[in-house]
Design a protein around this motif. Structure first.
Motif, PDB file in Angstrom:
ATOM      1  N   ALA A 160      20.309  28.527  77.288  1.00 46.70           N
ATOM      2  CA  ALA A 160      18.798  27.978  76.679  1.00 46.70           C
ATOM      3  C   ALA A 160      18.868  27.362  76.380  1.00 46.70           C
ATOM      4  O   ALA A 160      20.072  28.335  74.885  1.00 46.70           O
ATOM      5  N   PRO A 161      18.315  27.192  74.724  1.00 49.01           N
ATOM      6  CA  PRO A 161      18.725  26.643  73.270  1.00 49.01           C
ATOM      7  C   PRO A 161      18.096  27.474  73.019  1.00 49.01           C
ATOM      8  O   PRO A 161      17.850  28.291  72.789  1.00 49.01           O
ATOM      9  N   GLU A 162      19.698  27.438  71.464  1.00 49.14           N
ATOM     10  CA  GLU A 162      19.367  28.154  71.132  1.00 49.14           C
ATOM     11  C   GLU A 162      18.026  28.117  69.822  1.00 49.14           C
ATOM     12  O   GLU A 162      17.779  27.155  70.031  1.00 49.14           O
ATOM     13  N   PRO A 163      17.981  29.698  69.256  1.00 48.26           N
ATOM     14  CA  PRO A 163      16.593  29.004  68.448  1.00 48.26           C
ATOM     15  C   PRO A 163      17.405  28.166  66.935  1.00 48.26           C
ATOM     16  O   PRO A 163      18.242  28.172  66.416  1.00 48.26           O
ATOM     17  N   GLY A 164      15.720  26.754  66.643  1.00 46.50           N
ATOM     18  CA  GLY A 164      16.131  25.920  65.677  1.00 46.50           C
ATOM     19  C   GLY A 164      16.381  24.928  66.171  1.00 46.50           C
ATOM     20  O   GLY A 164      16.697  24.062  65.585  1.00 46.50           O
TER      21      GLY A 164
ATOM     22  N   ARG B 226      13.874  17.061  63.021  1.00 45.20           N
ATOM     23  CA  ARG B 226      13.131  16.732  62.033  1.00 45.20           C
ATOM     24  C   ARG B 226      13.720  16.557  60.291  1.00 45.20           C
ATOM     25  O   ARG B 226      14.672  17.749  59.968  1.00 45.20           O
ATOM     26  N   GLY B 227      13.021  16.297  59.340  1.00 45.02           N
ATOM     27  CA  GLY B 227      13.844  16.645  57.955  1.00 45.02           C
ATOM     28  C   GLY B 227      12.683  17.797  57.937  1.00 45.02           C
ATOM     29  O   GLY B 227      12.226  18.450  58.136  1.00 45.02           O
ATOM     30  N   GLU B 228      12.986  18.196  56.363  1.00 48.39           N
ATOM     31  CA  GLU B 228      13.102  19.067  55.746  1.00 48.39           C
ATOM     32  C   GLU B 228      10.822  19.253  55.431  1.00 48.39           C
ATOM     33  O   GLU B 228      10.983  20.467  55.945  1.00 48.39           O
ATOM     34  N   ASP B 229      11.041  18.363  54.910  1.00 47.68           N
ATOM     35  CA  ASP B 229       9.287  17.959  54.765  1.00 47.68           C
ATOM     36  C   ASP B 229       8.750  17.811  56.483  1.00 47.68           C
ATOM     37  O   ASP B 229       7.022  17.370  56.132  1.00 47.68           O
ATOM     38  N   GLY B 230       9.351  17.905  57.343  1.00 49.85           N
ATOM     39  CA  GLY B 230       8.711  17.771  58.596  1.00 49.85           C
ATOM     40  C   GLY B 230       8.182  16.565  59.578  1.00 49.85           C
ATOM     41  O   GLY B 230       7.465  16.316  60.773  1.00 49.85           O
ATOM     42  N   GLU B 231       8.598  15.927  58.907  1.00 49.75           N
ATOM     43  CA  GLU B 231       8.721  14.496  58.995  1.00 49.75           C
ATOM     44  C   GLU B 231       9.840  13.847  60.413  1.00 49.75           C
ATOM     45  O   GLU B 231      10.700  14.577  60.159  1.00 49.75           O
ATOM     46  N   ASN B 232       9.109  13.080  61.031  1.00 49.79           N
ATOM     47  CA  ASN B 232      10.158  13.384  62.349  1.00 49.79           C
ATOM     48  C   ASN B 232      11.623  12.026  62.034  1.00 49.79           C
ATOM     49  O   ASN B 232      10.970  10.618  61.383  1.00 49.79           O
TER      50      ASN B 232
END
Length: 365
Positions: free
Chosen positions: A323-327, A333-339
């Motif tokens: 299972a993928p680790e949390p996060g 994605r950057g800090e501002d949520g942009e890809n």
């Protein structure tokens, strides 16, 4: 109806969990006695075999008692049950289960004597107590020839008759050693594992012919008879002297030897009570695939199954994706949520546009 002898509890013979209250009620309602039968008992001179023959005669059945060539004489087989009140229902003969022709011959003799066969019990067996490394090729092959090929010969010689008759029963004596490995009995365990696999697979093949089979797994069965002159002290086992690496008093390879010498005749399970229960397997409509005899058999095999289940649970993670680790899903994605992988996304979009433009539908339009 399959009943437990009065002096024994149900727990002493049938594995807990296999039959709950509703299951036992179903069995009691479904099993019915098939009446007087004709049985063959291979290995009829051993402790279980002799007890089973006595139980058959006590219930009025006809029985062929098959002794082992080189171990008994025809005179001994003829006189073995001479003083039993139902002695006229017993027919003694000799056979070497390692030889198919010998097995086929005693089956023909039984048909000539009684006219039919309803059930065949194979109590014959042979084992060498000793480390796997210490047992030579002859001893290992002889165990397989007796325990496994002997069972194969009995089945192959009798199955055509049972199929033509439209019914038949096999009671094959396995062992707790057919469900778990016992130090000091490696090759013997291998033969019993092979027998268990053979019978379980065969049942799928012959069920349509109304042929049933049960693997009997006794544990620590004592001799009940006062006259044991025909029964070796260590039953059907040969104790082989240990080589130097395995000769220490605490060596695991000596476990089986310590068991038989320590127990002697103090085994907790009665051979005659086991035989009385096994006799019923030949007279019931829905016999189980496996029947465990004695609390030792039940507890040891239940512990083995629990161990296997725990091991599967401990290692099952190797067979499934981690299972993928949390996060971890947001690593692009950057800090501002942009890809940050926008270029790749745009490229995928360009590829989709190209496909649409070159599709047959687009050309027709």
């Amino acid at each position: 109806m399959l009943l437990v002898p009065g002096a024994c509890s149900y727990h002493d013979f049938v594995a807990p969990g296999r039959c709950g209250a509703s299951r036992r009620a179903l069995i009691g309602a479904a099993i019915e006695d098939i009446g007087i039968a004709t049985l063959m008992v291979f290995g009829g001179t051993g402790q279980i075999g002799r007890s089973l023959v006595k139980s058959c005669l006590n219930h009025g059945d006809s029985v062929t008692v098959v002794g082992r060539i080189f171990e008994s004489t025809r005179e001994q087989m003829a006189q073995a049950h001479l003083h039993h009140p139902q002695a006229e229902n017993a027919f003694g003969t000799l056979c070497d289960v390692r030889d198919y022709a010998s097995v086929n011959r005693v089956i023909d003799q039984t048909l000539d004597r009684f006219g039919r066969i309803d059930c065949i019990a194979n109590c014959s067996g042979y084992g060498v107590i000793g480390a796997c490394e210490d047992q030579d090729e002859h001893e290992i092959r002889n165990q397989f020839e007796t325990n496994f090929m002997g069972t194969v010969h009995i089945i192959q010689a009798s199955l055509p008759y049972f199929r033509e008759q439209g019914a038949g029963r096999y009671i094959i004596f396995s062992s707790t050693s057919g469900a778990l490995g016992v130090p000091g009995l490696g090759p013997y365990c291998a033969t019993k594992y092979a027998v268990e696999g053979l019978i379980e697979a065969m049942l799928y093949e012959v069920d349509a012919f109304n042929i049933k089979a049960t693997l009997v797994e006794p544990g620590l069965v004592r001799r009940d008879e006062a006259d044991t002159s025909m029964v070796p002290r260590w039953g059907h086992f040969l104790i082989k002297p240990a080589s130097e690496p395995y000769s220490h008093a605490t060596s695991p390879a000596l476990h089986a030897k310590r068991m038989v010498q320590w127990l002697g005749d103090k085994q907790p399970t009665s051979a005659q009570k086991c035989a009385d229960l096994v006799w019923q397997l030949g007279h019931c409509s829905y016999p189980p695939l496996r029947l465990l005899l004695g609390s030792y058999a039940i507890e040891s095999i239940r512990d083995r199954l629990r161990s296997v289940t725990e091991e599967l649970e401990d290692w099952k993670h190797l067979h499934f994706p981690v299972a993928p680790e949390p996060g971890s899903s947001g690593e692009n994605r950057g800090e501002d949520g942009e890809n940050k992988g926008g270029e790749n996304v745009d490229r995928e979009g360009d590829m989709e546009m190209e496909v649409e433009e070159t599709s047959p539908t687009s050309n027709k339009e």
